[in-house]
Write an enzyme that holds these catalytic residues in place. Structure first.
Site, PDB file in Angstrom:
ATOM      1  N   CYS A  56     -23.810  23.146 -49.761  1.00 11.40           N
ATOM      2  CA  CYS A  56     -24.055  22.157 -50.818  1.00 11.40           C
ATOM      3  C   CYS A  56     -22.837  21.235 -50.965  1.00 11.40           C
ATOM      4  O   CYS A  56     -21.722  21.715 -51.245  1.00 11.40           O
ATOM      5  CB  CYS A  56     -24.339  22.868 -52.134  1.00 11.40           C
ATOM      6  SG  CYS A  56     -24.538  21.770 -53.539  1.00 11.40           S
ATOM      7  N   CYS A  59     -21.250  21.403 -54.458  1.00 10.07           N
ATOM      8  CA  CYS A  59     -20.516  22.653 -54.641  1.00 10.07           C
ATOM      9  C   CYS A  59     -19.152  22.590 -53.969  1.00 10.07           C
ATOM     10  O   CYS A  59     -18.148  23.095 -54.512  1.00 10.07           O
ATOM     11  CB  CYS A  59     -21.324  23.819 -54.083  1.00 10.07           C
ATOM     12  SG  CYS A  59     -22.943  24.043 -54.856  1.00 10.07           S
TER      13      CYS A  59
END
Length: 288
Positions: A56, A59
């Protein structure tokens, strides 16, 4: 000399790389990795937990700030954790994580979803100024320790296992996708039939079915066992009782008619006596 300089530069570069990795590991050690085995630790005290995935981009952008938050955990009086949803699908189902990254604040078993800015300053202010007190906690039925969320965690684990089996069948064994779907459909039907059979057996054990028309069967058996002579005797007895009933009715009818006749005779005599007395009374009045 040039070779010596190059070798020294390589040594310094390797040393700096190792030092940077060591610092990163020490920094990351302040952030606890939460798994299915130790997730109950977050039920006590105050926590900030991040759900992320290695692939991600958002993230990865939050990783540096999260590590700095872990270094400041002691001064803030909290614990900082992280959950890799690719490795812990059960926890992602228990917390109903649908977006990445997702941040939760936990305080003595009460969970609140963090929806503000993800900068380190805002997260620190959220903890220091206790802004979490103005956010409604997750309801009890939706709380991670609840029975419903435990079932959801198991469901997520099963889904991941099914995905892994599908990948193994298609990639490793070379079975086409439709073949894998057919296999799963057959297994699902078989499990449904077995579950239905088990439920029927359990229901029969708990609520056994009662036999019907048992009395009718016993009557039929008795009639078959009785002989012809006994049947004639029974019919004669029934006829005798019927005749006795008729005679009793006749006797009672005769008695009632006799009583009615007597009553009618008495009434007639009374009327005649009254008529005789009337002319006598008239004669006495004329004589006077």
């Amino acid at each position: 000399m040039q070779k010596y300089d190059r070798s020294s530069c390589w040594i310094c570069a390797v040393f700096l790389t190792l030092a940077a990795r060591l610092i990163a590991q020490t920094d990351a050690s302040d952030v606890l990795t939460v798994t299915d085995a130790n997730w109950t630790l977050i039920l006590q005290g105050e926590w900030m937990i991040k759900f992320y995935a290695p692939w991600c981009p958002a993230c990865q952008h939050l990783q540096t700030d999260w590590e700095s938050l872990g270094r400041q955990s002691e001064s803030l009086g909290i614990s900082v954790g992280r959950v890799d949803v690719t490795q812990q699908p059960g926890l992602s189902g228990r917390f109903l994580v649908t977006t990445l990254p997702t941040i939760f604040h936990a305080k003595d078993g009460n969970f609140r979803k963090y929806v503000s800015s993800r900068t380190i300053e805002d997260i620190q202010a959220y903890v220091e100024q206790k802004k979490w007190a103005m956010v409604e906690p997750v309801p009890g039925w939706k709380s991670p320790p609840s029975l419903l969320m435990s079932g959801m965690a198991n469901l997520f684990r099963v889904s991941v296992c099914i995905r892994q089996i599908h990948t193994y069948l298609t990639n490793t064994l070379g079975i086409p996708c439709w073949g894998s779907y057919v296999i799963f459909a057959i297994i699902t039907l078989f499990m449904g039939l077995m579950l239905g059979l088990m439920l029927v057996l359990i229901a029969d054990c708990i609520w056994p079915s009662r036999p019907k028309h048992r009395e009718d069967k016993t009557v039929v058996i008795l009639k078959e066992e009785v002989s012809e002579e006994e049947v004639e005797d029974i019919l004669m007895e029934e006829k005798g009782t019927f005749d006795l009933d008729n005679e009793s009715k006749r006797v009672s009818g005769d008695e009632s008619t006799e009583e009615e006749g007597a009553m009618s005779d008495g009434a007639a005599a009374a009327e005649s006596s009254v008529r005789k007395r009337k002319p006598q009374a008239q004669n006495t009045t004329e004589g006077r």
